[in-house]
Design a protein around this motif. Structure first.
Motif, PDB file in Angstrom:
ATOM      1  N   ASP A  78     -80.500  22.909 -44.039  1.00 52.53           N
ATOM      2  CA  ASP A  78     -81.740  22.457 -44.473  1.00 52.53           C
ATOM      3  C   ASP A  78     -82.072  23.096 -45.776  1.00 52.53           C
ATOM      4  O   ASP A  78     -82.435  24.105 -45.768  1.00 52.53           O
ATOM      5  CB  ASP A  78     -82.533  22.979 -43.512  1.00 52.53           C
ATOM      6  CG  ASP A  78     -84.073  22.865 -43.531  1.00 52.53           C
ATOM      7  OD1 ASP A  78     -84.575  21.998 -44.599  1.00 52.53           O
ATOM      8  OD2 ASP A  78     -85.015  23.184 -42.910  1.00 52.53           O
ATOM      9  N   PRO A  79     -81.967  22.229 -46.852  1.00 47.65           N
ATOM     10  CA  PRO A  79     -82.416  22.833 -48.041  1.00 47.65           C
ATOM     11  C   PRO A  79     -83.731  23.413 -48.342  1.00 47.65           C
ATOM     12  O   PRO A  79     -83.925  24.268 -49.215  1.00 47.65           O
ATOM     13  CB  PRO A  79     -82.071  21.557 -49.056  1.00 47.65           C
ATOM     14  CG  PRO A  79     -81.221  20.657 -48.478  1.00 47.65           C
ATOM     15  CD  PRO A  79     -81.423  20.820 -47.012  1.00 47.65           C
ATOM     16  N   LYS A  80     -84.777  22.793 -47.469  1.00 41.54           N
ATOM     17  CA  LYS A  80     -85.983  23.482 -47.641  1.00 41.54           C
ATOM     18  C   LYS A  80     -86.033  25.004 -47.482  1.00 41.54           C
ATOM     19  O   LYS A  80     -86.935  25.739 -47.687  1.00 41.54           O
ATOM     20  CB  LYS A  80     -86.994  22.688 -46.603  1.00 41.54           C
ATOM     21  CG  LYS A  80     -87.067  21.209 -47.172  1.00 41.54           C
ATOM     22  CD  LYS A  80     -88.192  20.582 -46.078  1.00 41.54           C
ATOM     23  CE  LYS A  80     -88.311  19.072 -46.485  1.00 41.54           C
ATOM     24  NZ  LYS A  80     -89.186  18.512 -45.417  1.00 41.54           N
ATOM     25  N   VAL A  81     -85.160  25.605 -46.636  1.00 42.01           N
ATOM     26  CA  VAL A  81     -85.147  26.910 -46.051  1.00 42.01           C
ATOM     27  C   VAL A  81     -84.844  27.616 -47.270  1.00 42.01           C
ATOM     28  O   VAL A  81     -85.386  28.924 -47.520  1.00 42.01           O
ATOM     29  CB  VAL A  81     -83.986  27.048 -45.246  1.00 42.01           C
ATOM     30  CG1 VAL A  81     -83.531  28.553 -45.321  1.00 42.01           C
ATOM     31  CG2 VAL A  81     -84.250  26.388 -43.847  1.00 42.01           C
ATOM     32  N   GLY A  82     -84.116  27.176 -48.396  1.00 37.44           N
ATOM     33  CA  GLY A  82     -83.996  27.935 -49.607  1.00 37.44           C
ATOM     34  C   GLY A  82     -85.242  28.503 -50.243  1.00 37.44           C
ATOM     35  O   GLY A  82     -85.169  29.512 -50.893  1.00 37.44           O
ATOM     36  N   GLY A  83     -86.155  27.455 -50.458  1.00 34.50           N
ATOM     37  CA  GLY A  83     -87.475  27.606 -51.223  1.00 34.50           C
ATOM     38  C   GLY A  83     -87.910  28.695 -50.253  1.00 34.50           C
ATOM     39  O   GLY A  83     -88.762  29.857 -51.105  1.00 34.50           O
TER      40      GLY A  83
END
Length: 233
Positions: free
Chosen positions: A161-166
């Motif tokens: 889940d790339p949103k986790v990175g932010g």
């Protein structure tokens, strides 16, 4: 007639300041290990699986070993570990109170990034203590391979889940701000630690420009750790 013994003179001057600073460093490490154990044990309860729980429990167990080694070294110097840790309760507790992770991933980032800043700071100070104390500091601060575990889990979560990175990048920035603030506070409040960094009469240390460069190194290392996790600093 009983033989009278002459008491040893009290240590004063630069040697006394050095001894106090070295003991402060050990007290700081001891309380850091104790609070790390408590935090890691708490984070283990948020682990998504049994293998992750075991890994964090192992990390927590290592902190108990570290605490024991530092306690024993302090005892050899005639210092009670409880007394040595006392000056650092407030800054440590304040840091952890302001950086309480909301979930498993935030706990992992804190263990890798937040603790990493502290480790770097301890190593900087350890450069100015005797060889035996310095060796103990480096031994108890050794990673033991747990960093690879954290990096793998965080990078895996970002891939899922790339949103986790932010979200975790913002968390990392908050951690570095709080950690540096507490490190500066400890250095300012404990004259003995400051004297290790800046030097005493017969022990060279860092000038103000060098102290500034030291904190720059802490930030640079933080940036590298964030990049290793796949996060923007």
């Amino acid at each position: 007639m009983d033989e009278q013994t002459t008491p040893e003179p009290a240590v004063t001057g630069p040697d006394a300041a050095y001894r106090e600073g070295a003991l402060d460093l050990l007290g700081l490490l001891a309380y850091g290990a104790l609070t790390a154990f408590d935090r890691l044990a708490e984070d283990a309860r948020m682990a998504p699986g049994l293998a992750d729980k075991v890994q964090l429990a192992t990390m927590a167990g290592r902190q108990v070993d570290h605490f024991g080694r530092i306690r024993d070294r302090l005892a050899e110097s005639g210092v009670d570990v409880m007394a040595a840790m006392q000056p650092f309760h407030e800054p440590f507790n304040g840091y952890h109170e302001h950086t309480r992770p909301k979930d498993w991933l935030e706990g992992l980032v804190k263990a890798y990034v937040g603790d990493g800043i502290a480790v770097d700071f301890y190593r900087e100070v350890a450069a100015f203590v005797d060889a035996d104390t310095r060796a103990l500091v480096h031994e108890v601060l050794a990673d033991g391979g747990h960093g690879d575990f954290v990096v793998g889990r965080v990078r895996g979560a970002i891939e899922d889940d790339p949103k986790v990175g932010g979200r975790l990048a913002l968390w990392g920035r908050r951690l570095v701000g709080e950690a540096l603030s507490q490190a500066q506070r400890v250095a300012a409040d404990r004259d003995a630690l400051t004297s290790l960094l800046t030097g005493t009469v017969d022990r060279p240390g860092l000038d103000l420009a060098a102290v500034s460069r030291m904190f720059s190194r802490l930030i640079e290392n933080h940036t590298r750790r964030m990049a290793t996790l796949g996060l923007q600093s």
